[in-house]
Design a protein around this motif. Structure first.
Motif, PDB file in Angstrom:
ATOM      1  N   GLU A 178       0.848  -1.210   0.000  1.00  0.00           N
ATOM      2  CA  GLU A 178       0.000   0.000   0.000  1.00  0.00           C
ATOM      3  C   GLU A 178       0.875   1.249   0.000  1.00  0.00           C
ATOM      4  N   TYR A 180      -7.585  -0.046  -2.640  1.00  0.00           N
ATOM      5  CA  TYR A 180      -7.347   1.325  -2.165  1.00  0.00           C
ATOM      6  C   TYR A 180      -7.679   2.318  -3.267  1.00  0.00           C
ATOM      7  N   ARG A 209       0.985   4.299  -2.739  1.00  0.00           N
ATOM      8  CA  ARG A 209       0.778   5.711  -2.396  1.00  0.00           C
ATOM      9  C   ARG A 209       1.973   6.563  -2.832  1.00  0.00           C
TER      10      ARG A 209
END
Ligand code: GLY
Length: 441
Positions: A184, A261, A188
């Motif tokens: 993750e 996400y 990002r």
């Protein structure tokens, strides 16, 4: 992380329990013994390079021999299991290390240099042999090779995990959670799929061959390809969304975790939140006595409700399920058994005869139709995707007005959403191994 060497509590009791289970199965099917063969390495056509080795899961059930090809285990009622531990004098490849006492103490271990040594195990017509035909067929009669009723019986036994197995899977979930967190972070930071995958593996010191299945690392609309494997090296101009379905193993036991996400707040992020809330509720329903098919159908109704709430469909949730429209957005099953195999055994059979437990009509991909029992470990993985071929088919043959195409067009660049946890059925409240693992970090 040391996943390869981790010692897990309860192994001695696990082996004793397997001995009881196999003795029961052998008695019921009229065998005196069983030989379980690890399998041999397989070279690709016209070449001397081999495919990554995957050990026979029945052998892995007994011992963590994930890379020990050509080893074999003889099980006889009332006797210590005898392990032909293949340890060749090899200078092309690294031979297996000496057996570690934490597991080897439960066996009579015979280190052997010859891959055929197991043939001296005293096999007769009342010995069942379990393993791939290429390794065993020359040495045993067809009737002894993988007898289906014995396999069914043992597969059903494998659905009830021992405390050792649960501990292995909890540890695999912990590794998975660490790696998912690293992935993750990489998303990002704007990394490519390839780089995210590398960050995932590095975070837990596993190489691809040690993963339970090929990681699904999907940016943007790649999330709509259910088993996307491409690991695109180029970084997209914009990373809007990220779906990652990736696992880890401990002594052969898998975790299987999916997260989705969104890069920014907005409708897709809200859709993820709605799916997450719904998925958590489904997880709490995983109790003894539940017919998993009912939960799968409930997931369809819940997803159809979300589709309606977000004005993606313009028909009632009930109609969307009945007409098959919910399956356009959610075309796979709610989940599957999990263990030594990602899609673990016996999800669709009722008994030693292999009597099938049918899937609900119109749900051909459901991999689990059993009524849940204590000790089952399974996944809960509802999804919602914008899959071009399925939408096109609906446009050509279904009720076109039932879909808000403008909304679909605006969300399709995000691919889709899947959220997947691994659940243990207990005598009471279910245990969510995945959320426990994330919470523990
Ligand atoms: N999560 C990968 C699979 O279920 O096939």
């Amino acid at each position: 992380m040391g996943a390869r060497k981790t010692v897990i509590e309860g192994y001695k009791n696990h082996v004793a329990e397997l001995q009881r289970r196999w003795e029961r199965a052998l008695r019921a099917e009229g065998y005196d013994a069983v030989l379980i063969h690890a399998g041999s390495k397989l070279a690709s056509f016209l070449d001397d390079y081999e495919y990554p080795f995957r050990c026979n899961p029945h052998l892995l059930w007994w011992a963590p021999l994930t890379s020990q090809h050509d080893s074999a285990l003889l099980i006889r009622p009332g006797k210590r299991p005898k392990l032909f531990y293949y340890q060749p004098d090899d200078y092309w490849y690294l031979p297996p290390a000496d057996p570690a006492s934490w597991w080897a103490d439960e066996f009579e271990v015979l280190p052997v240099r010859d891959a055929d040594a197991w043939k001296q195990a005293g096999i007769n017509h009342r010995t069942a042999c379990i393993g791939d035909a290429a390794s065993l067929a020359e040495a045993v009669d067809a009737a002894q090779l993988n007898p289906q009723r014995l396999l069914n019986r043992i597969h059903l036994e494998r659905t009830r995990k021992t405390p050792y197995e649960i501990a292995c899977m909890a540890e695999a979930a912990r590794l998975g959670a660490i790696a998912h967190t690293a992935a993750e972070q990489a998303f990002r930071e704007g990394s490519s799929e390839y780089d995210i995958h590398q960050r995932y593996c590095m975070a837990i010191e596993l190489v691809d061959a040690e993963l339970p299945y090929g990681n699904i690392v999907a940016l943007n609309d790649h999330g709509a390809v259910l088993h996307y494997q491409a690991h695109e090296q180029e970084t997209p101009a914009e990373s809007r969304s990220f779906l990652i379905d990736a696992g880890a193993t401990v002594h052969g036991y898998a975790c299987d975790i999916t997260r989705t996400y969104s890069a920014r707040d907005g409708e897709f992020a809200d859709l993820i939140t709605a799916m997450d809330t719904m998925q958590r509720k489904l997880c709490t329903a995983v109790v003894e006595g539940l017919d998993y098919r009912d939960l799968h159908l409930r997931a369809h109704a819940d997803i159809a409700t979300i589709l309606k709430d977000f004005d993606i469909i313009r028909t009632s949730p009930e109609d969307a399920v009945a007409s098959g429209l919910s399956a356009v957005f959610y075309p796979h099953g709610l989940g599957h058994f999990l263990g030594l195999q990602t899609h673990d055994v016996a999800g669709l059979i009722a008994d030693a005869d292999g009597t099938p437990i049918p899937r609900p009509d119109g749900h051909p991909f459901l991999r689990l139709t059993r009524t849940l029992e204590e000790g089952n470990v399974l996944t809960i993985e509802p999804g919602l995707y914008f899959i071009e071929p399925l939408l096109r088919q609906w446009r050509e043959t279904g009720d076109v007005a039932a879909i808000n195409w403008e909304k679909v067009d605006s969300l399709a660049p995000y691919g889709g959403i899947r959220i997947e946890d691994n659940m243990l059925v207990t005598g009471g409240e279910p245990r969510n191994l995945t959320r426990e693992a994330f919470a523990s970090l």
